[in-house]
Design an enzyme around this catalytic site. Structure first.
Site, mmCIF file in Angstrom:
data_model
loop_
_atom_site.group_PDB
_atom_site.id
_atom_site.type_symbol
_atom_site.label_atom_id
_atom_site.label_comp_id
_atom_site.label_asym_id
_atom_site.label_seq_id
_atom_site.Cartn_x
_atom_site.Cartn_y
_atom_site.Cartn_z
ATOM 1 N N ARG A 85 11.770 4.989 -25.743
ATOM 2 C CA ARG A 85 13.212 5.008 -25.490
ATOM 3 C C ARG A 85 13.890 3.697 -25.850
ATOM 4 O O ARG A 85 13.339 2.629 -25.628
ATOM 5 C CB ARG A 85 13.466 5.365 -24.028
ATOM 6 C CG ARG A 85 13.198 6.836 -23.760
ATOM 7 C CD ARG A 85 13.306 7.161 -22.298
ATOM 8 N NE ARG A 85 13.326 8.607 -22.091
ATOM 9 C CZ ARG A 85 12.240 9.362 -22.086
ATOM 10 N NH1 ARG A 85 11.061 8.827 -22.277
ATOM 11 N NH2 ARG A 85 12.337 10.668 -21.908
ATOM 12 N N PRO A 107 23.254 12.444 -1.168
ATOM 13 C CA PRO A 107 21.857 12.575 -0.725
ATOM 14 C C PRO A 107 20.897 12.284 -1.874
ATOM 15 O O PRO A 107 21.019 12.858 -2.950
ATOM 16 C CB PRO A 107 21.743 14.038 -0.297
ATOM 17 C CG PRO A 107 23.141 14.550 -0.207
ATOM 18 C CD PRO A 107 23.988 13.697 -1.085
ATOM 19 N N GLU A 108 19.968 11.367 -1.657
ATOM 20 C CA GLU A 108 18.964 11.058 -2.674
ATOM 21 C C GLU A 108 17.610 11.581 -2.176
ATOM 22 O O GLU A 108 17.515 12.175 -1.111
ATOM 23 C CB GLU A 108 18.947 9.558 -2.947
ATOM 24 C CG GLU A 108 20.300 9.095 -3.517
ATOM 25 C CD GLU A 108 20.170 7.978 -4.545
ATOM 26 O OE1 GLU A 108 19.234 8.038 -5.362
ATOM 27 O OE2 GLU A 108 20.996 7.064 -4.505
ATOM 28 N N ARG A 137 32.484 18.667 -1.134
ATOM 29 C CA ARG A 137 32.845 18.562 -2.555
ATOM 30 C C ARG A 137 32.323 19.719 -3.394
ATOM 31 O O ARG A 137 32.668 19.843 -4.561
ATOM 32 C CB ARG A 137 32.361 17.214 -3.100
ATOM 33 C CG ARG A 137 33.097 16.058 -2.404
ATOM 34 C CD ARG A 137 32.731 14.723 -2.963
ATOM 35 N NE ARG A 137 33.145 14.594 -4.355
ATOM 36 C CZ ARG A 137 32.914 13.512 -5.093
ATOM 37 N NH1 ARG A 137 32.279 12.485 -4.571
ATOM 38 N NH2 ARG A 137 33.308 13.458 -6.340
#
Ligand SMILES: [Zn+2]
Length: 270
Positions: free
Chosen positions: A151, A2-3, A110
Site C-alpha cells: 500500500r 461505538p467501536e 442518527r
C-alpha cells in the site's frame, strides 16, 4: 461512535440474558436505518432460540439457527434491555421480545445502524471481504508487514481499513500508533518488520485494555438501569491537541488525514 471494544462489551452484556431464549416477536417502529429493516425479519427469526451471539468486526451476529441476524450500531446506536411496559422513546426503533418477556431495544438517533438477516454469513456482502480480527493470531507482524508493503497510503489509513484488519476505529488507531512510536502520516511501505511487530502488539494491547475496561464497568450498567452504556477511554493522544504528552510533556499535535483527525506526540512518535 461505538467501536470494537464497545460492541464486544455489548455482546458480553447481552449474552447471559439472551442465550438459549426463544424470540417471540420483533417490533419495528422505524425501518429506515442505513438499509431498510427487512419486512420478513420477524417471520425468519421468531419461534427460534438464540444459540450463539458472536461478533465479527463491529457486527453483532445473532445465530437463531434458521438464520443469523446481523446488527451494526452505526454512528449512534445502542442496545439495552427495556423494563416491562417501558414506553419506547423517539429514537427506539426496534424491539426484540423473548419468551420470558425480556425486551432488547435498539436506540439509534442518527439511523446509520443496520438490522439484517442472512442464511450464509460467509458470503454476506458486508462480511465476506473483512480482514482478520485484531485479537486473533492471524493478525501478526508478518501479516501486517505484508499488507503495508502493498500500500502507498499512510499507516493510519492502512490500520483503519477493514480489509486489512477489522475494528480499528479512529480513536484506537491514534492510540495504537502512539504506543508503537509511529507517526500516523508515515508511509506504510516504509515501516520495517520490527515496527509492524510493535504496531500489531500495540493494537492488540489497546483494544484488549478497552474491552477489559468495558467489562469491568458492565456490571454497573446492567444492574443500575438495565442499560448497556459506553465507557470513557483514558486516551494518551486522541482529542488532546495542544495538551502535554503524558509521557514527555511535548504538546500533542493534530493533523487531518482522509477527513479524520489524527493526534500524535512529535517527540514520542518518530
Ligand atoms: Zn511524548
Amino acid at each position: 461512535m461505538p467501536e470494537l471494544p464497545e460492541v464486544e462489551t455489548t455482546r458480553l452484556g447481552l449474552l447471559p440474558r439472551l442465550q438459549g431464549r426463544t424470540l417471540s416477536r420483533i417490533v419495528v417502529r422505524n425501518p429506515h436505518l442505513r438499509w431498510p429493516v427487512p419486512d420478513d425479519l420477524e417471520a425468519r427469526l421468531a419461534g427460534h432460540a438464540l444459540s450463539r451471539l458472536d461478533r465479527r468486526g463491529k457486527y453483532l451476529l445473532f445465530d437463531f439457527g434458521a438464520a443469523t441476524q446481523i446488527v451494526h450500531l452505526g454512528m449512534s446506536g445502542s442496545l439495552r434491555f427495556a423494563a416491562p411496559d417501558e414506553p419506547a422513546a423517539l429514537h427506539d426503533h426496534v424491539d426484540w421480545v423473548f419468551d420470558d418477556g425480556t425486551t432488547l431495544r435498539l436506540r439509534d438517533p442518527r439511523r446509520f445502524g443496520a438490522v439484517l438477516w442472512t442464511r450464509d454469513l460467509s458470503r454476506h456482502p458486508l462480511l465476506a471481504h473483512l480482514g482478520p480480527e485484531p485479537l486473533e493470531p492471524a493478525f501478526d507482524a508478518a501479516y501486517l508487514h505484508a499488507q503495508c508493503q502493498r500500500r502507498k497510503t499512510a499507516i493510519k489509513q492502512v490500520i483503519m481499513d477493514a480489509q486489512v484488519v477489522v475494528g480499528v476505529g479512529n480513536i484506537y488507531a491514534s492510540e495504537s500508533l502512539f504506543h508503537a512510536g509511529i507517526r500516523p502520516a508515515t508511509s506504510a511501505r516504509r515501516l520495517s518488520h520490527p515496527a509492524c511487530a510493535r504496531l500489531a502488539a500495540a493494537i492488540r494491547q489497546v483494544l484488549a485494555a478497552a474491552i477489559a475496561a468495558g467489562g469491568s464497568s458492565l456490571r454497573d450498567y446492567v444492574h443500575s438501569s438495565g442499560e448497556l452504556g459506553y465507557f470513557q477511554l483514558q486516551t494518551r493522544v486522541y482529542d488532546r491537541a495542544g495538551l502535554p504528552c503524558k509521557a514527555c510533556a511535548t504538546p500533542i499535535r493534530r493533523i487531518v488525514q482522509g477527513q479524520r483527525a489524527s493526534f500524535y506526540c512529535p517527540t514520542c512518535q518518530r
